[in-house]
Scaffold this motif. Structure first.
Motif, short mmCIF file in Angstrom:
data_model
loop_
_atom_site.label_atom_id
_atom_site.label_comp_id
_atom_site.label_asym_id
_atom_site.label_seq_id
_atom_site.Cartn_x
_atom_site.Cartn_y
_atom_site.Cartn_z
N VAL A 72 0.97 -1.10 0.59
CA VAL A 72 0.41 -0.06 -0.17
C VAL A 72 0.66 0.98 0.03
N ARG A 73 1.89 1.41 0.87
CA ARG A 73 2.73 2.18 1.00
C ARG A 73 3.65 2.75 -0.40
N THR A 74 3.67 1.78 -1.68
CA THR A 74 4.61 1.54 -2.39
C THR A 74 3.45 2.72 -3.75
N VAL A 75 2.28 2.44 -3.28
CA VAL A 75 1.13 2.81 -4.36
C VAL A 75 1.30 3.97 -4.01
N SER A 76 0.67 4.46 -2.55
CA SER A 76 0.25 5.48 -3.00
C SER A 76 1.74 6.71 -3.44
N VAL A 77 2.83 5.83 -3.26
CA VAL A 77 3.89 7.58 -2.77
C VAL A 77 3.54 6.93 -4.98
N LYS B 294 9.71 -3.54 -5.34
CA LYS B 294 9.16 -3.05 -4.43
C LYS B 294 8.54 -4.26 -3.56
N ASP B 295 7.62 -4.55 -4.55
CA ASP B 295 6.34 -5.09 -3.81
C ASP B 295 7.06 -6.70 -3.98
N ARG B 296 8.53 -7.46 -5.21
CA ARG B 296 9.16 -8.65 -4.74
C ARG B 296 9.69 -8.21 -3.44
N TYR B 297 10.53 -7.08 -3.35
CA TYR B 297 11.31 -7.36 -1.79
C TYR B 297 10.25 -7.74 -1.00
N ALA B 298 9.12 -6.86 -1.01
CA ALA B 298 8.18 -7.06 0.16
C ALA B 298 7.90 -8.72 0.43
N GLU B 299 7.62 -9.26 -0.63
CA GLU B 299 7.30 -10.26 -0.92
C GLU B 299 8.35 -11.49 -0.44
N ALA B 300 9.46 -10.87 -0.45
CA ALA B 300 10.84 -11.86 -0.18
C ALA B 300 10.88 -11.37 1.24
N LYS C 9 16.70 -5.22 -3.09
CA LYS C 9 17.21 -4.01 -2.69
C LYS C 9 17.83 -3.27 -4.10
N LYS C 10 18.91 -4.57 -4.73
CA LYS C 10 19.45 -4.07 -5.68
C LYS C 10 18.72 -3.48 -6.71
N SER C 11 17.59 -4.65 -7.20
CA SER C 11 16.69 -4.44 -8.17
C SER C 11 15.99 -2.80 -8.17
N ILE C 12 15.26 -2.26 -7.02
CA ILE C 12 14.72 -1.37 -7.04
C ILE C 12 15.59 -0.06 -6.89
N LEU C 13 17.19 -0.22 -6.17
CA LEU C 13 17.74 0.82 -6.45
C LEU C 13 18.31 1.02 -7.91
N ALA D 136 8.62 2.61 -16.66
CA ALA D 136 9.79 3.23 -15.47
C ALA D 136 9.25 2.85 -13.96
N ARG D 137 8.13 3.87 -14.00
CA ARG D 137 7.34 3.59 -12.82
C ARG D 137 6.58 2.38 -12.40
N SER D 138 6.29 1.33 -13.40
CA SER D 138 5.78 0.11 -13.24
C SER D 138 6.73 -0.88 -12.82
N LEU D 139 8.07 -1.05 -13.14
CA LEU D 139 9.18 -1.98 -12.92
C LEU D 139 10.06 -1.08 -11.61
N LEU D 140 9.04 -0.07 -11.09
CA LEU D 140 9.74 -0.14 -9.59
C LEU D 140 8.65 -0.47 -8.48
#
Length: 435
Positions: free
Chosen positions: A166-171, A411-417, A373-377, A403-407
């Motif tokens: 949700v926080r990712t979507v809000s940003v 972030k979603d993959r990081y949350a799931e990890a 984390k590296k993917s997010i960067l 590009a926004r979809s990739l970000l």
């Protein structure tokens, strides 16, 4: 007036916050253990086993029985005519037979106490077996607590996962609002077409829909957690809304061969072997003589006189015919003991493999968080470049949206990890009996 509105809004916020209970993971676990029905039933099972042990203990003491009997017959039960005619010359009155009658009615009562002296070890071993049963139920209660804690961890971290998304979507929504303004200005200036603005609007609607689903997911998962921990109201919240840095798995590593004997499942297998050994001893004891001594007190009035007397007695029971058939029962009990020992050894080996597998999965989930984390960067830098390229006129809105979809995906993959890491860590701590 505006100041009053602001003050009122702040007041309402803090009042809501005060009314909303905030729980951490440990508190949720504690409340689940206190209120979960599975734990309550496990506690009842343990209490029943305790009562069984108390019942077995009473066999050490004398067994006391009281009995009573009364009767009335339609005629005397003992009656006979006695012939004394041979004495008639001396006692003429005896010329005719003399009728004798007894026991037309009567009462009797008795109380007996029997103290077992030797029972082939059956009483001792039965008490040991009952104590083992109590210990088994206590271990089963531990297993139930582990299962309850596992479910608590699952619901708790699911809420954190959904909050993170949700926080990712809000940003992203905030960023899209700025992008919408930029594209709208470009359309009005005639340097962008209406289609690009519609693409941004479409992406905004997608994020709103996704945010709605995520908030509904949070609400449902909180209800499930609330039911699990005994929190009826849905006004509580948890104290974590994101995944912090994860500790390296080697910090929690325990040698599997050492940890396996501490597992509740292994200790249950130990108790199973002990119970089978005791059962074999009890079976052997049934083929040995049993000796008991007793005392009693008896009252009766069968002879129309009140009679009372005490009695001391001893009993010896030798199961001669049982020796043959019983020998097979003893052998069968010993074979069951060997079977239990084999099961313990086999299951212990499987548990060692399981612990190593869970540790490997923990390491894998940790590595996934590092990669995420590296993917997010990378995705963040990619979005920054595309924003600059768009402003410079060498990238399209589609490039920026992609590009926004990739970000978002990163972030979603990081949350799931992060979620998988917490679940695997909790499981590994459980199987290695770490706090």
């Amino acid at each position: 007036m505006k100041k009053l509105i602001v003050i009122f809004a702040v007041f309402c916020f803090y009042m809501h916050k005060a009314a909303c209970q905030v729980y951490n993971l440990d508190t949720c676990k504690l409340k689940a253990i206190e209120n979960n029905f599975k734990i309550k039933n496990a506690e009842l099972e343990t209490e029943m086993a305790k009562q069984t042990k108390n019942e077995a203990f009473t066999k050490y003491f004398p067994q006391i029985e009281a009995a009573g009997f009364t009767f009335r017959a339609n005629h005397h039960m003992l009656q006979k005519d006695l012939d004394f005619s041979a004495l008639a010359p001396v006692f003429p009155i005896l010329a005719n037979p003399v009728p004798v009658k007894f026991m037309e009615k009567g009462r009797t009562a008795s109380i007996m106490a029997m103290q077992p002296v030797f029972t082939g070890g059956q009483i001792i071993n039965s008490n040991r077996l009952a104590k083992t049963g109590e210990e088994v139920n206590a271990l089963k209660q531990e297993l139930s607590a582990d299962e309850v804690n596992e479910i608590t961890e699952k619901y708790f971290w699911q809420i954190v996962l959904l909050k993170e998304k949700v926080r990712t979507v809000s940003v992203l929504k905030e960023q899209l609002e700025q992008l919408y303004k930029d594209v709208d200005m470009a359309v009005k200036a005639g340097i962008a077409n209406r289609n690009e603005l519609l693409q941004v609007e479409l992406k905004q609607r997608e994020l709103e829909s996704e945010e709605l689903k995520l908030n509904n997911g949070i609400s449902i998962t909180k209800m499930l957690l609330g039911q699990h921990i005994g929190e009826i109201s849905n006004t509580f919240d948890i104290d974590i809304d994101s995944f912090s840095n994860q500790d390296i798995p080697s910090k929690f590593y325990v040698e599997a061969n050492t940890a396996v004997t501490q597992r509740t499942e292994y200790r249950l297998l130990d108790k199973n072997v002990a119970a089978n050994k005791l059962s074999a001893k009890i079976e052997s004891g049934k083929r040995l003589p049993t000796i008991g001594v007793g005392a009693g007190y008896v009252y009766h009035n069968f002879t129309e006189q009140t009679n009372t007397f005490g009695v001391l007695y001893a009993t010896v029971r030798i199961p001669v015919s049982d020796w043959w058939g019983g020998s097979y029962a003893v052998k069968r009990a010993k074979l069951k003991t060997q079977q239990a020992e084999n099961e313990r050894k086999n299951t212990a080996e499987l548990m060692i493999v399981e612990m190593q597998q869970i540790y490997n999965e923990l390491v894998e989930s940790y590595e996934q968080t590092v990669l995420s984390k590296k993917s997010i960067l990378s995705a963040t830098e990619n979005l920054r470049l595309n924003n600059n390229y768009y402003k410079a006129g060498i990238a399209t809105v589609t490039d920026v949206l992609d590009a926004r979809s990739l970000l978002q995906k990163s972030k979603d993959r990081y949350a799931e990890a992060g979620y998988n890491y917490q679940i695997k860590l909790a499981k590994y701590k459980q199987v290695t009996r770490q706090k």
